[in-house]
Write an enzyme that holds these catalytic residues in place. Structure first.
Site, mmCIF file in Angstrom:
data_model
loop_
_atom_site.group_PDB
_atom_site.id
_atom_site.type_symbol
_atom_site.label_atom_id
_atom_site.label_comp_id
_atom_site.label_asym_id
_atom_site.label_seq_id
_atom_site.Cartn_x
_atom_site.Cartn_y
_atom_site.Cartn_z
ATOM 1 N NE ARG A 89 57.352 37.321 60.065
ATOM 2 C CZ ARG A 89 56.594 36.120 59.586
ATOM 3 N NH1 ARG A 89 55.252 36.246 59.374
ATOM 4 N NH2 ARG A 89 57.437 34.845 59.397
ATOM 5 C CD GLU A 190 51.932 42.027 46.239
ATOM 6 O OE1 GLU A 190 50.866 41.460 46.303
ATOM 7 O OE2 GLU A 190 52.674 42.237 47.484
HETATM 8 N N1 HPA Z 1 50.106 40.493 48.827
HETATM 9 C C1 HPA Z 1 51.355 40.487 49.869
HETATM 10 N N2 HPA Z 1 51.173 40.071 51.073
HETATM 11 C C2 HPA Z 1 49.998 39.662 51.520
HETATM 12 C C3 HPA Z 1 49.121 39.214 50.710
HETATM 13 C C4 HPA Z 1 49.259 39.433 49.153
HETATM 14 O O1 HPA Z 1 48.417 39.370 48.274
HETATM 15 N N3 HPA Z 1 48.100 38.414 51.190
HETATM 16 C C5 HPA Z 1 48.420 38.243 52.441
HETATM 17 N N4 HPA Z 1 49.874 38.966 52.627
#
Ligand code: HPA
Length: 273
Positions: A89, A190
């Site tokens: 995507r 994050e």
């Molecule tokens: N955060 C954001 N996107 C993600 C994460 C995550 O911990 N794991 C897989 N995609």
């Protein structure tokens, strides 16, 4: 070539859908599936591949630059259904804007799909959901500040992730739990403080896709199913740092089971529609 400022996004989607119809020899598709991080190997379980191409060769699709995000499209025949499978995507963090993110979804609708299944790899805020656990998306929080909609498009987003389809999934996999998915823009994972904020907001799963696509899918009138594969516990929940390779590895390890799950869901959809 991406969607230009001068082209209506729905015209762009009709052009891509027409190309899919002509090149695949399948003028009408029924169900679309978007495979996200870690779901790639699930593709093999879905049925007979009628046609396959790089997504970037379709009108107005942007090429994928993310390792592990395949960027291919397939037409698959399963029973009496034509399944349009997108392996990969476009993400908001690729900086093309929200309209290219929605293009694949609008293309699916223009190709005739009445249902779309979004899958993704996600971090879990629930310590009981370990890596490898599939979880149904019950609702989302769009924390990106972006929208694929243009102007005063006040569409309803209640029951966005169809209760009917979640219940139907539980007829094939009763153990499936569900949770609220929060989309951050990314591309950085994050901070632990952001994860604490997300938990306070009511999120159970965290990722960088799906919410914007689901909004576009609702606008196009498709019924939506969302399934996250937990690839890691969210930032700060263990002593470990997050990295993309580990996220992908956890996904791929579960792919066979996920393929079986998606295949059963497709069969149930075909019977109940
Ligand atoms: N955060 C954001 N996107 C993600 C994460 C995550 O911990 N794991 C897989 N995609």
């Amino acid at each position: 070539m991406t969607i230009s400022d001068y082209l209506d996004p729905f015209d762009a989607a009709r052009q891509a859908a027409q190309a899919i119809g002509e090149r695949s020899g399948t003028p009408q598709h029924d169900v679309a599936i978007v495979l996200g991080s870690g779901w790639g190997s699930a593709a093999e379980a879905l049925g007979d591949v009628v046609w396959e191409q790089e997504s970037a060769r379709l009108p107005h699709f942007v090429g994928s630059t993310v390792p592990g995000h395949g960027g291919r499209v397939r037409s698959i025949r399963r029973g009496d259904s034509n399944v349009l499978l997108f392996m990969g995507r476009t993400h908001l963090y690729e900086n093309h804007g929200a309209v290219p993110v929605a293009h694949q979804v609008r293309t699916a609708a223009a190709a005739g799909c009445h249902t779309i299944v979004f899958t993704n790899g996600a971090g879990s805020l629930n310590p009981a959901w370990l890596p490898g656990t599939p979880v149904l998306i019950s609702d989302h929080i769009n924390l990106t500040g972006a929208s694929p909609l243009d102007g005063a498009t006040f569409i309803d987003l209640t029951n966005l992730y169809s209760l009917r389809l979640r219940e139907l999934c539980r007829t094939v996999a009763p153990e499936l739990d569900e949770g609220v998915y929060i989309q951050f823009r990314g591309p950085a994972y994050e901070t632990p403080a952001e994860i604490r904020m997300a938990r306070t907001m009511g999120a159970d799963l965290v990722g960088m896709s799906t919410a914007l696509e689901a909004i576009a899918a609702r606008e196009s009138g498709m019924e939506i199913l969302g399934i996250s594969l937990v690839t890691n516990l969210a930032a700060g929940m263990t002593g470990d740092a997050l990295n993309h390779e580990e996220v992908l590895a956890h996904g791929n390890a579960s792919a066979q089971r996920l393929g079986g799950l998606l295949a059963s869901v497709l069969d149930t959809l075909a019977v109940r529609n």
